[in-house]
Structures are given as structure tokens and as C-alpha cells.
Design a protein around this motif. Structure first.
Motif, short mmCIF file in Angstrom:
data_model
loop_
_atom_site.label_atom_id
_atom_site.label_comp_id
_atom_site.label_asym_id
_atom_site.label_seq_id
_atom_site.Cartn_x
_atom_site.Cartn_y
_atom_site.Cartn_z
N ARG A 150 0.83 -1.21 0.00
CA ARG A 150 0.00 0.00 0.00
C ARG A 150 0.86 1.25 0.00
O ARG A 150 0.60 2.20 -0.74
CB ARG A 150 -0.93 0.02 1.22
N LYS B 61 2.97 6.54 -7.10
CA LYS B 61 1.82 6.89 -7.95
C LYS B 61 2.15 8.09 -8.82
O LYS B 61 3.00 8.92 -8.47
CB LYS B 61 0.59 7.17 -7.09
N HIS C 27 1.27 6.27 6.95
CA HIS C 27 2.34 7.21 6.58
C HIS C 27 3.23 7.50 7.79
O HIS C 27 4.46 7.50 7.68
CB HIS C 27 1.73 8.50 6.03
N GLN D 123 2.82 1.57 -3.39
CA GLN D 123 1.91 1.90 -4.48
C GLN D 123 1.59 3.40 -4.42
O GLN D 123 1.58 4.10 -5.42
CB GLN D 123 0.63 1.08 -4.38
N TRP D 124 1.35 3.90 -3.21
CA TRP D 124 1.06 5.32 -3.02
C TRP D 124 2.30 6.18 -3.33
O TRP D 124 2.21 7.18 -4.04
CB TRP D 124 0.60 5.57 -1.58
N LEU E 34 -4.89 8.61 -5.38
CA LEU E 34 -4.66 7.54 -4.42
C LEU E 34 -4.17 8.11 -3.09
O LEU E 34 -3.29 8.98 -3.08
CB LEU E 34 -3.64 6.55 -4.98
N THR E 35 -4.74 7.64 -2.00
CA THR E 35 -4.32 8.08 -0.67
C THR E 35 -4.03 6.85 0.20
O THR E 35 -4.40 5.73 -0.14
CB THR E 35 -5.42 8.91 0.02
N ILE E 36 -3.35 7.10 1.31
CA ILE E 36 -3.14 6.08 2.33
C ILE E 36 -3.52 6.69 3.67
O ILE E 36 -3.52 7.92 3.82
CB ILE E 36 -1.68 5.56 2.37
#
Length: 55
Positions: free
Chosen positions: A6, A13, A26, A9-10, A19-21
Motif C-alpha cells: 500500500r 503513484k 504514513h 503503491q502510493w 490515491l491516498t493512504i
């Protein structure tokens, strides 16, 4: 998909992506050294520890 996937990928990007996490993920990753951020086990463990401490 685990926390490692995750995050990366973020992080990789395209600029126009929405796209957020979660902020917690974080935060967990940013507390690691740059080398540990590339270590799947270390990153997943840090994310799990942070999420467990919030419960």
C-alpha cells in the motif's frame, strides 16, 4: 495487499493520481529509516505496532 504494498503503491503513484493512504500508515513508515522502508517485514511490523497501539 499488505502495508508495504500500500505504501509503495502510493509513493510511486503518478502526480495526477488521487490515491491516498491512511495517515497512520504514513506516520509508521516515516518513523523508519530509509533502509527499513524498503524492508517488507520491517515496514509491516511498524504499521502493525502503530495500529495495535491505537486500539
Amino acid at each position: 495487499m499488505d502495508a508495504f504494498d500500500r505504501f509503495w503503491q502510493w509513493a510511486n503513484k503518478p502526480l495526477e493520481s488521487q490515491l491516498t493512504i491512511p495517515a497512520e500508515l504514513h506516520q509508521a513508515v516515516m518513523e523508519l529509516t530509509p533502509v527499513d522502508r524498503r524492508d517488507r517485514a520491517a515496514l509491516n511490523q511498524a504499521a502493525a505496532r502503530l495500529l495495535d497501539s491505537e486500539r
